[in-house]
Design an enzyme around this catalytic site. Structure first.
Site, PDB file in Angstrom:
ATOM      1  CG  ASP A 173      53.852 -28.593 -25.799  1.00 30.97           C
ATOM      2  OD1 ASP A 173      54.506 -29.296 -25.312  1.00 30.97           O
ATOM      3  OD2 ASP A 173      53.929 -27.259 -25.529  1.00 30.97           O
ATOM      4  CB  THR A 206      60.158 -24.040 -26.892  1.00 32.07           C
ATOM      5  OG1 THR A 206      61.096 -23.988 -27.908  1.00 32.07           O
ATOM      6  CG2 THR A 206      59.081 -24.823 -28.206  1.00 32.07           C
ATOM      7  NE  ARG A 235      65.853 -17.215 -22.488  1.00 30.11           N
ATOM      8  CZ  ARG A 235      64.778 -16.340 -22.220  1.00 30.11           C
ATOM      9  NH1 ARG A 235      64.275 -15.527 -23.332  1.00 30.11           N
ATOM     10  NH2 ARG A 235      64.799 -15.958 -21.041  1.00 30.11           N
ATOM     11  CG  ASP A 259      62.127  -9.847 -28.448  1.00 32.74           C
ATOM     12  OD1 ASP A 259      62.615  -8.492 -28.500  1.00 32.74           O
ATOM     13  OD2 ASP A 259      61.757 -10.045 -27.308  1.00 32.74           O
ATOM     14  CD  GLU A 264      69.038 -11.909 -26.120  1.00 33.07           C
ATOM     15  OE1 GLU A 264      69.098 -11.252 -25.088  1.00 33.07           O
ATOM     16  OE2 GLU A 264      68.249 -12.493 -26.819  1.00 33.07           O
ATOM     17  CG  HIS A 282      65.406 -10.290 -24.553  1.00 35.58           C
ATOM     18  ND1 HIS A 282      66.214 -11.545 -24.450  1.00 35.58           N
ATOM     19  CD2 HIS A 282      64.271 -10.870 -24.044  1.00 35.58           C
ATOM     20  CE1 HIS A 282      65.882 -12.314 -23.554  1.00 35.58           C
ATOM     21  NE2 HIS A 282      64.430 -11.880 -23.325  1.00 35.58           N
ATOM     22  CG  LEU A 283      62.440  -4.287 -26.746  1.00 33.95           C
ATOM     23  CD1 LEU A 283      61.864  -3.277 -27.957  1.00 33.95           C
ATOM     24  CD2 LEU A 283      63.057  -3.670 -25.750  1.00 33.95           C
TER      25      LEU A 283
HETATM   26  P1  NAD Z   1      56.054 -22.416 -20.717  1.00 32.22           P
HETATM   27  O1  NAD Z   1      56.809 -23.102 -20.000  1.00 32.22           O
HETATM   28  O2  NAD Z   1      54.959 -22.171 -20.124  1.00 32.22           O
HETATM   29  O3  NAD Z   1      55.853 -23.197 -22.266  1.00 32.22           O
HETATM   30  C1  NAD Z   1      57.027 -23.742 -22.995  1.00 32.22           C
HETATM   31  C2  NAD Z   1      56.439 -24.764 -23.689  1.00 32.22           C
HETATM   32  O4  NAD Z   1      57.180 -25.403 -24.529  1.00 32.22           O
HETATM   33  C3  NAD Z   1      55.821 -25.944 -22.727  1.00 32.22           C
HETATM   34  O5  NAD Z   1      54.425 -26.171 -22.947  1.00 32.22           O
HETATM   35  C4  NAD Z   1      56.740 -27.172 -23.305  1.00 32.22           C
HETATM   36  O6  NAD Z   1      55.826 -28.335 -23.236  1.00 32.22           O
HETATM   37  C5  NAD Z   1      57.007 -26.974 -24.697  1.00 32.22           C
HETATM   38  N1  NAD Z   1      58.191 -27.622 -25.090  1.00 32.22           N
HETATM   39  C6  NAD Z   1      59.460 -27.908 -24.738  1.00 32.22           C
HETATM   40  N2  NAD Z   1      59.968 -28.736 -25.540  1.00 32.22           N
HETATM   41  C7  NAD Z   1      59.500 -28.493 -26.598  1.00 32.22           C
HETATM   42  C8  NAD Z   1      59.777 -28.951 -28.092  1.00 32.22           C
HETATM   43  N3  NAD Z   1      60.979 -29.548 -28.209  1.00 32.22           N
HETATM   44  N4  NAD Z   1      59.008 -28.791 -28.958  1.00 32.22           N
HETATM   45  C9  NAD Z   1      57.535 -28.251 -28.825  1.00 32.22           C
HETATM   46  N5  NAD Z   1      57.278 -27.908 -27.672  1.00 32.22           N
HETATM   47  C10 NAD Z   1      58.416 -27.954 -26.641  1.00 32.22           C
HETATM   48  O7  NAD Z   1      56.971 -21.076 -21.161  1.00 32.22           O
HETATM   49  P2  NAD Z   1      56.502 -19.798 -21.645  1.00 32.22           P
HETATM   50  O8  NAD Z   1      56.138 -18.896 -20.455  1.00 32.22           O
HETATM   51  O9  NAD Z   1      55.361 -19.721 -22.588  1.00 32.22           O
HETATM   52  O10 NAD Z   1      57.646 -19.174 -22.309  1.00 32.22           O
HETATM   53  C11 NAD Z   1      57.988 -19.648 -23.477  1.00 32.22           C
HETATM   54  C12 NAD Z   1      59.377 -18.941 -23.985  1.00 32.22           C
HETATM   55  O11 NAD Z   1      59.474 -17.811 -24.163  1.00 32.22           O
HETATM   56  C13 NAD Z   1      60.751 -19.350 -22.873  1.00 32.22           C
HETATM   57  O12 NAD Z   1      61.764 -20.031 -23.512  1.00 32.22           O
HETATM   58  C14 NAD Z   1      60.604 -18.150 -22.150  1.00 32.22           C
HETATM   59  O13 NAD Z   1      61.988 -17.966 -21.641  1.00 32.22           O
HETATM   60  C15 NAD Z   1      60.674 -17.048 -23.444  1.00 32.22           C
HETATM   61  N6  NAD Z   1      60.028 -15.721 -22.852  1.00 32.22           N
HETATM   62  C16 NAD Z   1      60.753 -14.802 -23.676  1.00 32.22           C
HETATM   63  C17 NAD Z   1      60.235 -13.493 -23.330  1.00 32.22           C
HETATM   64  C18 NAD Z   1      60.884 -12.179 -24.059  1.00 32.22           C
HETATM   65  O14 NAD Z   1      61.118 -11.126 -23.634  1.00 32.22           O
HETATM   66  N7  NAD Z   1      61.041 -12.344 -25.491  1.00 32.22           N
HETATM   67  C19 NAD Z   1      59.336 -13.240 -22.329  1.00 32.22           C
HETATM   68  C20 NAD Z   1      59.027 -14.211 -21.780  1.00 32.22           C
HETATM   69  C21 NAD Z   1      59.246 -15.622 -21.870  1.00 32.22           C
HETATM   70  C1  MLT Z   2      62.155 -13.900 -19.769  1.00 29.67           C
HETATM   71  O1  MLT Z   2      62.288 -15.126 -19.862  1.00 29.67           O
HETATM   72  O2  MLT Z   2      61.051 -13.729 -18.693  1.00 29.67           O
HETATM   73  C2  MLT Z   2      62.185 -12.893 -20.781  1.00 29.67           C
HETATM   74  O3  MLT Z   2      63.317 -13.315 -21.335  1.00 29.67           O
HETATM   75  C3  MLT Z   2      61.957 -11.500 -20.417  1.00 29.67           C
HETATM   76  C4  MLT Z   2      62.963 -10.743 -19.735  1.00 29.67           C
HETATM   77  O4  MLT Z   2      63.527 -11.200 -18.742  1.00 29.67           O
HETATM   78  O5  MLT Z   2      63.081  -9.645 -20.194  1.00 29.67           O
END
Ligand code: NAD
Ligand code: MLT
Length: 542
Positions: A173, A206, A235, A259, A264, A282-283
């Site tokens: 990171d 990320t 993502r 996921d 989407e 996307h769960l």
């Molecule tokens: P967060 O902001 O806490 O963490 C993201 C991290 O990515 C940060 O520490 C940042 O420094 C790092 N980062 C940014 N660019 C980078 C790079 N080029 N290389 C390495 N690291 C890098 O976010 P989070 O809450 O941990 O969420 C992470 C991801 O998960 C987001 O994209 C969010 O949208 C996604 N998400 C998905 C779901 C789902 O349903 N699948 C649910 C929640 C979050």
């Molecule tokens: C998020 O970014 O919080 C996730 O993709 C989760 C969602 O909205 O279902």
């Protein structure tokens, strides 16, 4: 009465909170599945919107919206909201960053385990009445190396769980120092490239950015172990899905769990049905707990903003809690009025605005005060609403430089906010301060010190410091039945240039103004309109 629109399915606890917000004067409607014109029209009827990732709040659907003040994303990713467009329109965008962290970290583990132990195909074989114990030989997680890209909330929660599974954890990171990474029990690597050949599992956490887009593509796949299993619960687009399908078909990698998808909803993919592939729609955040948390937190953010002006978890501006806002309200009011004053005083095309803070105000959130000045400065120039969310952007978009200077020691006043605007023709400076909690005063105009009320209708006139000037102005306004409520004059030196500021009860007619301007010794006379005393701009009321 502020109105809220719920654009995606929201947990019942969140809706209950919205129902309860009726006692604070808020009403809401649930209107899910909207798009295009229907969405655009609906949004013009509400002050706040709350959504998940389903609705797409593009520049197109936000265009021309003069009512919407805030959009809350119940979740983390705000990639379904055009934040540039929202900011330009003065709409604050907030999210609920922590509510679904644990659920998503757990889903990542569910994917890793299910992939390693062939849970989905083994069950499929069973329901086809087969008993294929040898076919589904798995791999255990213990002693394996997990690479985590992105060590934010979810990345760290995954690392913590991986340690409990006795995995070795490598992490990358660019925004976390190696020391902090080690403190978390994660071995830092210098680059993703360094990590790729070492890992048995790779998981990404990320956002999707220019750097993370196609982070795993045909080229990087060549660096991976053939047994590697790749997981993306962050993502779509971070993995190149076509390259993954080719690699799986060629047995170049051991498995893929997704996921999230490039597009989407995703119901067709070259990966679907291939051995070693596991996908969910996307769960990650789809648990009762996470949805309750993000909905409750999201509704709280929206209600707070609409009732007190407090801004938390904004992704397009700095946070502003209700206490800070209350403590800054007076200064924001002064700065907004100075912006309005200078915008009316200036001739020519503005090039630079310099805000100078001296005394107590210098230790406060001056970025917001500067934004309030910019909002005042642009307020009369735009058809659209200008507020502290979009003012700086609008100013910079027009090539106007905004400079902030601070000085902690006190001058003649305990706090003074001074603004200088330079145009291609001239420059003007105005300084203001706050008497008591809510009495803005103008204490300097150009090089002249004075003490004038910063409200209502002002007559600003420049003149020679000679006897009889004030009397002449008074006589002219008397003849035109214009009452002078307050008066203040300032001069650089006796007999030199001077400025007078009158607070008037009526707006002078052009004729009265012409007579004042034509009086001997008076160089210029101009009417400036400011809000009445005590009237705050809409974005500052709460
Ligand atoms: P967060 O902001 O806490 O963490 C993201 C991290 O990515 C940060 O520490 C940042 O420094 C790092 N980062 C940014 N660019 C980078 C790079 N080029 N290389 C390495 N690291 C890098 O976010 P989070 O809450 O941990 O969420 C992470 C991801 O998960 C987001 O994209 C969010 O949208 C996604 N998400 C998905 C779901 C789902 O349903 N699948 C649910 C929640 C979050
Ligand atoms: C998020 O970014 O919080 C996730 O993709 C989760 C969602 O909205 O279902």
């Amino acid at each position: 009465m502020p109105r809220v629109i719920v654009l995606d399915t929201l947990s019942q606890d969140g809706l209950n909170l919205l129902t309860a917000a009726a006692s604070q004067g808020i009403e809401y409607e649930v209107r899910t599945g909207l798009k295009g014109d229907a969405l655009r029209d609906a949004l013009t009827q509400f002050d706040g919107a709350i959504c998940r990732s389903g609705v797409k709040l593009t520049a197109d659907v936000l265009a021309g919206n003069h009512r919407l003040k805030a959009i809350v994303r119940a979740g983390v990713g705000t990639d379904n909201i055009d934040k540039v467009a929202a900011t330009r329109l003065g709409i604050v965008v907030m999210n609920t960053p922590a509510g679904n962290t644990l659920s998503t970290a757990e889903h990542t583990f569910a994917m890793m385990l299910a992939l390693s132990r062939h849970v989905a195909p083994a069950y499929q074989s069973l329901i086809e009445h087969k008993w294929e114990r040898n076919k589904f030989m798995g791999a255990q997680l213990a002693d394996k190396t997990l690479g985590i890209v992105g060590l934010g909330r979810i990345g760290q929660a995954v690392a913590k769980r991986a340690k409990a599974f006795e995995m070795k954890v490598l992490g990358y990171d660019p925004f976390l120092t190696p020391d902090k990474t080690r403190e978390l029990g994660i071995e830092p690597v210098e680059s993703i490239r360094d990590m790729l050949p070492l890992v048995d599992y790779l998981t990404v956490h990320t956002p999707l950015t220019e750097e993370t887009k196609n982070l795993i593509d045909r080229e990087s796949i060549q660096l991976l172990k053939p047994s590697v299993r790749l997981i993306n619960c962050a993502r779509g687009g971070i993995f190149d899905e076509t390259a993954l399908a080719e690699a799986i078909a060629a047995r170049r990698i051991g498995g893929v769990a997704l996921d999230v998808f490039h597009v989407e909803p995703c119901t067709e993919s070259p990966l679907f049905g291939l051995p070693g592939v596991l996908c969910t729609p996307h769960l990650g955040a789809s648990t009762e707990e996470a949805q309750t948390q993000v909905a409750v937190e999201g509704v709280g953010l929206l209600v707070d903003y609409l009732t007190t002006g407090a801004i938390r978890h904004a992704v397009n501006m700095s946070p502003l809690d209700a206490k800070t806002l209350a403590g800054l309200r007076g200064e924001l009011d002064v700065a907004h009025r100075l912006g309005l004053l200078l915008s009316q005083l200036e001739r020519g095309v503005a090039k630079t605005c310099v805000l100078h803070y001296r005394g107590e105000v210098a230790s406060k959130n001056t970025k917001l005060v500067t934004a309030a000045f910019a909002a005042g400065f642009l307020e009369n120039a735009f058809d659209e609403d200008v507020n502290i969310v979009n003012a700086e952007v609008l100013l910079r978009e027009r090539g106007i430089e905004l400079v902030e200077q601070r000085r902690g020691d006190m001058g003649a006043f305990s706090s003074i906010i001074s603004a200088e605007v330079v145009t291609d023709k001239e420059s003007h400076r105005a300084a203001g301060t706050l008497f008591g909690n809510n009495m803005p005063r103008l204490v300097q105009l150009d090089e002249h010190r004075l003490e004038a009320y910063l409200d209502g209708t002002l007559l600003v006139f420049t003149h020679q410091d000679v006897p009889g000037i004030i009397g002449r102005v008074g006589t002219i306004f008397g003849q035109h039945k214009i009452n002078i409520a307050q008066m203040s004059v300032g001069r650089a030196e006796p007999g030199g240039s001077a400025v007078g500021v009158l607070n008037l009860d009526q707006v002078p007619s052009p004729e009265a103004l012409r007579e004042v301007g034509a009086s001997p010794g008076i160089h210029s006379a101009q009417v400036i309109q400011l809000p009445p005393a005590g009237q705050l701009p809409g974005w500052l009321q709460g």
